[in-house]
Motif scaffolding. Structure first.
Motif, short mmCIF file in Angstrom:
data_model
loop_
_atom_site.label_atom_id
_atom_site.label_comp_id
_atom_site.label_asym_id
_atom_site.label_seq_id
_atom_site.Cartn_x
_atom_site.Cartn_y
_atom_site.Cartn_z
N GLU A 207 0.82 -1.21 0.00
CA GLU A 207 0.00 0.00 0.00
C GLU A 207 0.86 1.27 0.00
O GLU A 207 0.56 2.23 -0.71
CB GLU A 207 -0.90 -0.04 1.23
CG GLU A 207 -1.88 1.09 1.36
CD GLU A 207 -2.68 0.96 2.64
OE1 GLU A 207 -2.58 1.86 3.49
OE2 GLU A 207 -3.39 -0.04 2.81
N TYR A 212 -2.11 -0.85 -4.48
CA TYR A 212 -3.30 -1.09 -3.68
C TYR A 212 -3.94 -2.45 -3.99
O TYR A 212 -4.41 -3.14 -3.08
CB TYR A 212 -4.31 0.03 -3.91
CG TYR A 212 -3.74 1.39 -3.63
CD1 TYR A 212 -3.45 1.79 -2.34
CD2 TYR A 212 -3.43 2.28 -4.67
CE1 TYR A 212 -2.91 3.03 -2.07
CE2 TYR A 212 -2.88 3.52 -4.41
CZ TYR A 212 -2.62 3.89 -3.11
OH TYR A 212 -2.07 5.12 -2.86
N ASN A 239 -8.33 0.93 0.41
CA ASN A 239 -7.58 0.60 -0.80
C ASN A 239 -8.50 0.50 -2.01
O ASN A 239 -8.19 1.01 -3.09
CB ASN A 239 -6.80 -0.69 -0.60
CG ASN A 239 -5.48 -0.47 0.11
OD1 ASN A 239 -4.44 -0.35 -0.51
ND2 ASN A 239 -5.52 -0.41 1.43
N ARG A 241 -11.30 2.03 -2.32
CA ARG A 241 -11.77 3.38 -2.61
C ARG A 241 -10.75 4.14 -3.46
O ARG A 241 -11.12 4.84 -4.41
CB ARG A 241 -12.02 4.13 -1.31
CG ARG A 241 -12.71 5.47 -1.53
CD ARG A 241 -13.06 6.11 -0.22
NE ARG A 241 -11.89 6.64 0.47
CZ ARG A 241 -11.91 7.12 1.71
NH1 ARG A 241 -13.04 7.08 2.42
NH2 ARG A 241 -10.83 7.61 2.27
N THR A 242 -9.48 4.00 -3.13
CA THR A 242 -8.45 4.67 -3.91
C THR A 242 -8.40 4.13 -5.34
O THR A 242 -8.24 4.89 -6.30
CB THR A 242 -7.08 4.52 -3.23
OG1 THR A 242 -7.15 5.06 -1.92
CG2 THR A 242 -6.00 5.23 -4.01
N ARG A 246 -9.02 6.26 -8.84
CA ARG A 246 -8.13 6.19 -10.01
C ARG A 246 -8.89 5.78 -11.26
O ARG A 246 -8.69 6.35 -12.35
CB ARG A 246 -7.01 5.19 -9.73
CG ARG A 246 -5.97 5.69 -8.74
CD ARG A 246 -4.85 4.68 -8.63
NE ARG A 246 -3.71 5.22 -7.90
CZ ARG A 246 -2.58 4.56 -7.71
NH1 ARG A 246 -2.43 3.33 -8.19
NH2 ARG A 246 -1.57 5.10 -7.04
N THR A 287 -16.52 7.96 1.28
CA THR A 287 -16.66 7.17 0.06
C THR A 287 -17.89 7.62 -0.73
O THR A 287 -17.82 7.84 -1.95
CB THR A 287 -16.77 5.68 0.40
OG1 THR A 287 -15.63 5.29 1.17
CG2 THR A 287 -16.84 4.84 -0.86
N PRO A 432 -7.37 11.84 -6.11
CA PRO A 432 -7.02 10.53 -5.60
C PRO A 432 -6.26 10.65 -4.29
O PRO A 432 -5.46 11.57 -4.12
CB PRO A 432 -6.14 9.93 -6.69
CG PRO A 432 -6.12 10.90 -7.80
CD PRO A 432 -6.78 12.16 -7.38
N ALA A 433 -6.50 9.72 -3.39
CA ALA A 433 -5.80 9.75 -2.11
C ALA A 433 -4.34 9.39 -2.32
O ALA A 433 -3.99 8.65 -3.23
CB ALA A 433 -6.44 8.76 -1.14
N LEU A 436 -1.92 5.05 1.36
CA LEU A 436 -2.55 5.05 2.68
C LEU A 436 -1.60 4.55 3.75
O LEU A 436 -1.85 3.56 4.42
CB LEU A 436 -3.82 4.19 2.64
CG LEU A 436 -4.86 4.63 1.60
CD1 LEU A 436 -5.94 3.59 1.50
CD2 LEU A 436 -5.43 5.97 1.96
N GLU A 440 -5.69 7.11 7.48
CA GLU A 440 -6.48 8.27 7.36
C GLU A 440 -6.41 8.90 8.64
O GLU A 440 -5.96 8.50 9.56
CB GLU A 440 -7.90 7.96 7.14
CG GLU A 440 -8.07 7.07 6.03
CD GLU A 440 -8.86 7.70 4.97
OE1 GLU A 440 -9.83 8.27 5.22
OE2 GLU A 440 -8.51 7.62 3.89
#
Length: 445
Positions: A207, A212, A239, A241-242, A246, A287, A432-433, A436, A440
């Motif tokens: 990660e 991810y 993960n 969610r990221t 993308r 999300t 995009p995050a 991780l 968070e």
């Protein structure tokens, strides 16, 4: 509580986790934990002989068996309680303090875990277990240098102790020493494939480097060992969610829908395990915010606020949601409460008003950074320019290379200089995050 499936269609996928497999493994883990514990006791590895008490009482050994059983069943707080009872009988047992600290980490009580780990080290400064668990607790407290020292000391005491390598891997990845962190995680898994933290560390190693899709299976393997670990479900959800963000940026709508659906499913599993843990609610709200289902995001934030009305992070999240809904007055009020603190009042159905004291958040991590520059943008929008500059300068000093922070400072400066009122844009919510490396946020243990 609102735990319905909302908004995102799911498509079947191959997964290591299935309901039947989880149920079978949960029973197997409980039984295996007790069998392992009995063998350790018989071998004299867990509990040294203890002195009898003056009044009849349960033995420390029976409390340890109970603690191990609760842990195997995923009831980590109950495991902590059982360890406390055992410690009343044998307060100087390093293994009991270490066991309690590990249960506290899984229960996400990092402050208590560090206290227990410190106690273990004081009892036996040469205990590899004590130094290792202290490293994990320090990592969760973001004390990386101290955590690395404790992990290194544990490895020096016993190079084959898998937890020490797993915890050291977490520290190395947080220090951006990715290659070494990855090797330490692989070593931990090879030394003890049944160690949940080893699979967690290997997932975090992938990660941290933005891999991810490769991180998720390692978290799933950890869940096969204990299907009740909330922080593993959260990592899976974050993960996915990221990956969804993308895919959306690349205009792959089908993949984005699939990834966001997987994220929501994992996070709802976390909520189902402990409906009083607010963090998965915040994850779900974020999300749904990212897929523009604002009503559902609001519902999850309302659920979180009902659980912890004094939590400033929830008020900050609400502010971001209000911005998305173009309710800038509401956003300003909520963000002011999150950063500066104050009193939040709630009117009950009876008509009574309840007041809660909210402590403002210091600027200390990516979450609060977003709050600070957003607050600066809002203040500029309402022409409170001196205040806006104060918070934007703080954000810029905290992360001077961040392009979003730079853009916020420049845009808000133009607003105040020109006297205009362009619409604030919560662009950080939609980008995009970053990898991780912290959960968070609240990073996961």
């Amino acid at each position: 509580m609102r735990l319905k499936t909302r908004g995102v269609p799911l498509r079947k996928r191959e997964s290591l986790i299935t309901p039947i497999r989880l149920a079978i493994l949960a029973l197997a883990v409980v039984a295996g934990g007790l069998i392992w514990y009995k063998s350790e006791v018989d071998a004299g590895q867990i509990l040294a002989p203890f002195a009898p008490t003056s009044t009849p009482t349960r033995s420390a050994r029976s409390y340890i068996e109970e603690a191990q059983a609760w842990f195997a069943a995923g009831k980590f707080q109950d495991s902590v309680i059982a360890y406390d009872l055992a410690l009343q009988v044998t307060p100087d047992s390093v293994d009991l303090w270490v066991g309690k600290a590990r249960a506290q980490m899984f229960a996400e009580d990092e402050v208590g875990a560090l206290e227990s780990a410190n106690r273990a080290v004081l009892i036996d400064v040469k205990s590899v277990k004590a130094h290792a668990i202290k490293a994990w607790a320090l990592w969760r407290a973001d004390q990386l240098d101290e955590a690395g020292q404790e992990a290194s000391q544990a490895i020096a005491l016993d190079q084959n102790y898998a937890p020490a390598h797993a915890y050291y891997s977490l520290v190395l990845n947080s220090q951006q020493r990715y290659e070494q962190g990855f090797e330490e995680a692989k070593l931990a898994v090879s030394l003890d494939p049944q160690l949940i933290e080893a699979h967690y560390a290997l997932g975090k190693s992938n990660e941290a480097q933005g891999l991810y899709d490769q991180a998720i299976p390692h978290y799933e393997r950890g869940l096969l060992l204990n299907p009740q670990v909330i922080f593993l479900y959260r990592q899976i959800g974050l993960n996915y969610r990221t990956l969804g963000v993308r895919a959306a940026i690349n205009d792959n709508k089908e993949a984005a829908s699939q990834y966001f659906g997987e994220a929501i499913a994992a996070l709802n599993r976390a909520v189902a395990i402990d409906a009083k843990n607010v963090t998965p609610y915040l994850d779900l709200a974020r999300t749904y915010l990212q897929i523009d289902q604002l009503g559902t995001a609001q519902q999850y934030l309302d659920d979180a606020l009902a659980l912890q009305p004094e939590n400033p992070v929830i008020h900050g999240r609400l502010a971001l949601l209000y911005m998305q809904r173009k309710n800038y007055e509401g956003a300003l009020t909520s963000m002011e409460l999150a950063i500066e603190g104050g009193v939040y009042t709630e009117t009950l159905e009876s008509g009574d008003v309840v007041a809660y004291s909210v402590t403002g958040l210091p600027l200390e991590d990516p979450v609060t950074l977003e709050f600070y520059y957003t607050y600066g943008n809002l203040l500029a929008y309402f022409q409170r320019c001196d205040e806006a500059r104060t918070y934007l300068v703080r954000a810029l000093e905290f992360d001077p290379e961040n392009p979003t922070v730079q853009g916020s400072f420049e845009t808000s400066s133009d607003i105040c200089r020109l006297g205009g009122t362009p619409t604030p844009t919560p662009d950080a919510t939609d980008r995009p995050a970053a990898p991780l490396a912290t959960a968070e946020p609240t990073q996961a243990p």
